[in-house]
Write an enzyme that holds these catalytic residues in place. Sequence first.
Site, PDB file in Angstrom:
ATOM      1  N   GLU A  39       1.085  -1.373   0.047  1.00 25.41           N
ATOM      2  CA  GLU A  39       0.028   0.279  -0.581  1.00 25.41           C
ATOM      3  C   GLU A  39       0.350   1.167  -0.236  1.00 25.41           C
ATOM      4  OE1 GLU A  39      -3.093  -0.494   3.540  1.00 25.41           O
ATOM      5  OE2 GLU A  39      -4.065  -2.248   1.943  1.00 25.41           O
ATOM      6  N   GLN A  99     -11.102   2.828 -22.466  1.00 24.48           N
ATOM      7  CA  GLN A  99     -13.117   2.015 -22.510  1.00 24.48           C
ATOM      8  C   GLN A  99     -14.717   3.435 -22.414  1.00 24.48           C
ATOM      9  OE1 GLN A  99     -13.714  -1.161 -22.355  1.00 24.48           O
ATOM     10  NE2 GLN A  99     -15.624  -1.161 -22.044  1.00 24.48           N
ATOM     11  N   LYS A 193      -9.110   2.497 -44.036  1.00 25.25           N
ATOM     12  CA  LYS A 193      -8.817   1.383 -43.289  1.00 25.25           C
ATOM     13  C   LYS A 193      -9.266   0.322 -44.154  1.00 25.25           C
ATOM     14  CE  LYS A 193      -7.099   0.266 -39.423  1.00 25.25           C
ATOM     15  NZ  LYS A 193      -7.095  -0.072 -37.532  1.00 25.25           N
ATOM     16  N   SER A 224       0.528   3.277 -27.991  1.00 29.98           N
ATOM     17  CA  SER A 224       0.231   2.352 -26.931  1.00 29.98           C
ATOM     18  C   SER A 224       1.651   0.717 -28.166  1.00 29.98           C
ATOM     19  CB  SER A 224      -0.792   1.893 -27.236  1.00 29.98           C
ATOM     20  OG  SER A 224      -0.915   0.535 -26.118  1.00 29.98           O
TER      21      SER A 224
END
Length: 300
Positions: A39, A99, A193, A224
């Site tokens: 922690e 997300q 694409k 990424s």
Amino acid sequence: MTAYTIIPGPNSTGLAHGLGRELNAAVLEVYRKVFPDGEQYVRIGIENIVKNSRYLLVASMYPNQDRSFVEVLLLANALKNNDVDDIIGIITYIAYSRQDKMFLPGEPISIEAILKSLYSVGVKDLITIDMHSPRSLEFFPGKSINILISDLLVSHALKYLETPIVLAPDKGALGRARFAAEKHGLEFDYLVKHRDRITGEITMEPKELSVRGRDVVIVDDIISTGGTIALATGMCLRNGARRVIVAASHSLLVGGAVDKIRSAGALKIVTANTIPVGSSDFIEVVDISGRIAEVLREAF
Ligand code: R5P
């Protein structure tokens, strides 16, 4: 003039001090340790706190997204419990931003959870850089500002390129390309694409413009694994582009991303210090503390 005090959060020491110089603001000390069970402990050196100032919690949630997020929550809570309830979060990279909706039943809207948590611990105003989908900021209950920096990245790329076309790797990223191109009087477009139904092979080509014989700067929010940008770079070069520079706001550069982009033929990666990235001959890092200071002066 507003006086600011800066709290350097996770992954942001350099940027926090840069911003401190821009704003002539004090940068407080943050003491950190990790308990044997893993922690985190933080303590802000509030003995140096400046009265009647606004508090800027500067942080980036990459690397170590989960740990960094918790550190931001702890720092905001520490401020709140020490009588600071006017916190502006300058979170240069907000994790979980991809997300941003329920793609499948049973999934969370992760970015909603992150933004609402920040607000609940006292981050009442939020400044971020080139959010994956700026509309996600509607989940944040307070005032929020998304700063685009693609113009700064393209400005840097212009040191090496001649009147490049500014290309977005897909239609969703077109806003970034347009913003930079219009600032510099350049042409812009996005890549479309195509998937071959028989072989499954993916190809890409610009919607309108031809890259033949032209320099190109490909602008994206995040690198990424480097897959998207390497594919885009390769396609531009196969279509006759002269030189390609890759410009991204947030370079996570996971795994072999750098080698992948280099092998695809990019001249350089131009990126920003929204997350800590080491610069090299191949990776050039643009300091954005001046742009953040400018926005702060205008907005608050
Ligand atoms: C996708 O929508 C994002 O804008 C980036 O293009 C993507 O996250 C890049 O990921 P990678 O480098 O793994 O292809």
